[in-house]
Scaffold this motif. Structure first.
Motif, mmCIF file in Angstrom:
data_model
loop_
_atom_site.group_PDB
_atom_site.id
_atom_site.type_symbol
_atom_site.label_atom_id
_atom_site.label_comp_id
_atom_site.label_asym_id
_atom_site.label_seq_id
_atom_site.Cartn_x
_atom_site.Cartn_y
_atom_site.Cartn_z
ATOM 1 N N VAL A 15 0.890 -1.167 0.000
ATOM 2 C CA VAL A 15 0.000 0.000 0.000
ATOM 3 C C VAL A 15 0.926 1.214 0.000
ATOM 4 C CG1 VAL A 15 -1.856 1.223 1.179
ATOM 5 C CG2 VAL A 15 -1.748 -1.281 1.276
ATOM 6 N N THR A 16 0.951 1.956 -1.089
ATOM 7 C CA THR A 16 2.007 2.949 -1.276
ATOM 8 C C THR A 16 1.979 4.078 -0.257
ATOM 9 O OG1 THR A 16 0.683 4.220 -2.874
ATOM 10 C CG2 THR A 16 2.142 2.489 -3.746
ATOM 11 N N SER A 17 0.787 4.466 0.203
ATOM 12 C CA SER A 17 0.712 5.542 1.193
ATOM 13 C C SER A 17 -0.309 5.203 2.258
ATOM 14 C CB SER A 17 0.330 6.873 0.538
ATOM 15 O OG SER A 17 0.195 7.886 1.521
ATOM 16 N N CYS A 18 0.180 5.019 3.485
ATOM 17 C CA CYS A 18 -0.715 4.807 4.626
ATOM 18 C C CYS A 18 -0.771 6.061 5.496
ATOM 19 C CB CYS A 18 -0.243 3.611 5.444
ATOM 20 S SG CYS A 18 -0.404 2.057 4.552
ATOM 21 N N ASP A 19 -0.281 7.175 4.952
ATOM 22 C CA ASP A 19 -0.359 8.443 5.662
ATOM 23 C C ASP A 19 -1.746 9.052 5.554
ATOM 24 O OD1 ASP A 19 2.512 8.928 6.473
ATOM 25 O OD2 ASP A 19 2.783 8.653 4.325
ATOM 26 N N ILE B 216 -0.999 -1.291 -4.393
ATOM 27 C CA ILE B 216 -2.178 -0.428 -4.327
ATOM 28 C C ILE B 216 -1.715 1.014 -4.199
ATOM 29 C CG2 ILE B 216 -4.373 -0.027 -3.156
ATOM 30 C CD1 ILE B 216 -4.106 -2.809 -1.938
ATOM 31 N N CYS B 217 -1.992 1.807 -5.213
ATOM 32 C CA CYS B 217 -1.516 3.197 -5.262
ATOM 33 C C CYS B 217 -2.493 4.115 -4.540
ATOM 34 C CB CYS B 217 -1.338 3.634 -6.709
ATOM 35 S SG CYS B 217 -0.148 2.644 -7.637
ATOM 36 N N THR B 218 -2.292 4.265 -3.244
ATOM 37 C CA THR B 218 -3.177 5.126 -2.443
ATOM 38 C C THR B 218 -2.602 6.523 -2.255
ATOM 39 O OG1 THR B 218 -2.169 4.254 -0.422
ATOM 40 C CG2 THR B 218 -4.200 3.193 -1.194
ATOM 41 N N ASN B 219 -1.478 6.820 -2.902
ATOM 42 C CA ASN B 219 -0.913 8.152 -2.784
ATOM 43 C C ASN B 219 -1.855 9.179 -3.419
ATOM 44 O OD1 ASN B 219 0.478 6.271 -4.866
ATOM 45 N ND2 ASN B 219 0.471 8.265 -5.905
ATOM 46 N N GLY B 220 -2.033 10.295 -2.737
ATOM 47 C CA GLY B 220 -2.927 11.312 -3.280
ATOM 48 C C GLY B 220 -2.888 12.600 -2.494
ATOM 49 N N LEU B 221 -3.007 13.701 -3.206
ATOM 50 C CA LEU B 221 -3.102 15.025 -2.597
ATOM 51 C C LEU B 221 -4.260 15.769 -3.233
ATOM 52 C CD1 LEU B 221 0.594 16.321 -2.429
ATOM 53 C CD2 LEU B 221 -0.818 15.524 -0.524
ATOM 54 N N THR B 222 -4.862 16.666 -2.488
ATOM 55 C CA THR B 222 -5.925 17.490 -3.036
ATOM 56 C C THR B 222 -5.799 18.896 -2.477
ATOM 57 O OG1 THR B 222 -8.323 17.752 -3.227
ATOM 58 C CG2 THR B 222 -7.504 16.802 -1.189
#
Length: 319
Positions: free
Chosen positions: A53-57, A148-154
């Motif tokens: 899971v690429t980003s768990c932040d 799983i590419c969960t990296n994301g910013l908005t």
């Protein structure tokens, strides 16, 4: 005028016709339900399958990591700051993961979570994560089941008032990060006939998300192109579309949900660690399981959400 015998024959024919129609309808209902249940039955526990899971932040990444570990997967959880040895400066996701690891010691049948430093905008950390994952794989294994590419910013705001630097950061994280990740883990995915899972577009995002919307549509397009390119290598590309949830919730930093008198983060085997917001409903998590475990997954899966604002916790809660 119809005689009594003709009327009786006609009535019997009508009964037979309705019986056949009813039987066909019942068959179709059972067929549809059977297909649905067989699809879900394929989502057996992960049985140690390695998943990144690429980003768990953020909320969706952390919830997925906890859920998949509860399902038996061996989860590699990407954290920008990694996971230190319990320092007060640790991020909330790092504390949640450490609490889950402590909980795992007393419960059998769970998978595992290995936190590792990962930032999809940094090439060096991506390649370092490959080495870390390989070091944790059992002897003779050299592949991952899913990335799983969960990296994301908005960032929300009127286009005329936005800083171009925000656009660069959003695009660099949301779309270029997916491309970097796919390229970096291509070999590990090829070795296991694995799959890449991306997060696509949503509906009802509201105003002020032009750059974010552009990045998500770009992910959809990139996923389509990756699917064509990686299919001959045995790599599947699946896109999940979260519907009915604000992007700010999807990628917000989780908060601990605990009493003020509680010294440690508590853990529940069914619900994972107590953090908020939980952006995925139980049904959405079932769909995620299908996307990860189906032998022939669909190209797109839709996840639906319903939320209300909790004044007590001062955050959005799933209903």
């Amino acid at each position: 005028m119809m005689d009594q015998q003709t009327a009786l024959v006609l009535a019997l024919q009508l009964v037979a016709l309705f019986s056949i129609a009813g039987a066909l309808l019942l068959y179709l209902i059972c067929k549809i339900r059977g297909n649905h249940e067989s699809e879900l039955s394929e989502t057996s526990p992960g049985a140690g399958k390695p998943v990144l899971v690429t980003s768990c932040d953020n909320a969706i990444g952390l919830q997925m990591a906890i859920h998949l570990a509860n399902r038996g997967f061996r989860v590699f959880a990407g954290l920008k700051n990694g996971a230190s040895s319990g320092s007060p400066e640790d991020s909330i996701p790092a504390k949640v993961i450490r609490a889950w690891q402590k909980h795992r010691e007393s419960v059998q049948g769970l998978g595992n979570i290995v936190a590792l430093p990962l930032d999809v905008t940094r090439e060096d950390l991506l390649y370092e994560s490959v080495d870390i994952i390989r070091a944790h794989l059992p002897a003779g294994e050299d592949g991952v089941w899913a990335v799983i590419c969960t990296n994301g910013l908005t960032y929300r705001g009127p286009l005329a008032q936005q800083d171009i630097g925000h656009w660069d950061t959003i695009l660099k994280t949301n779309i270029v990060g997916v491309l970097r990740t796919a390229r970096t883990f291509q070999n590990l995915l090829k070795n296991s006939n694995g799959r890449i899972v991306t997060i696509g577009t949503t509906d009802n995002m509201g105003e002020g998300l032009v750059a974010y919307a552009a990045s998500r549509y770009a992910v959809e397009g990139a996923s389509y192109a990756l699917r064509q390119e990686l299919s001959p290598l045995g790599i599947k590309v699946v896109t999940i579309n979260p519907v009915g949830i604000l992007p700010e919730l999807l990628f917000c930093q989780p908060k601990l949900a605990k009493n003020t008198n509680q010294e440690e983060t508590s853990v529940d085997i069914n619900n994972g660690t107590e953090f908020q917001p939980l952006v995925l409903s139980p049904r959405a998590l079932e769909i995620v399981d299908v996307a990860l475990t189906s032998a022939v997954p669909k190209t797109n899966y839709t996840l639906e959400y319903k939320y209300k604002w909790s004044r007590q916790l001062n955050l959005w809660r799933l209903i």
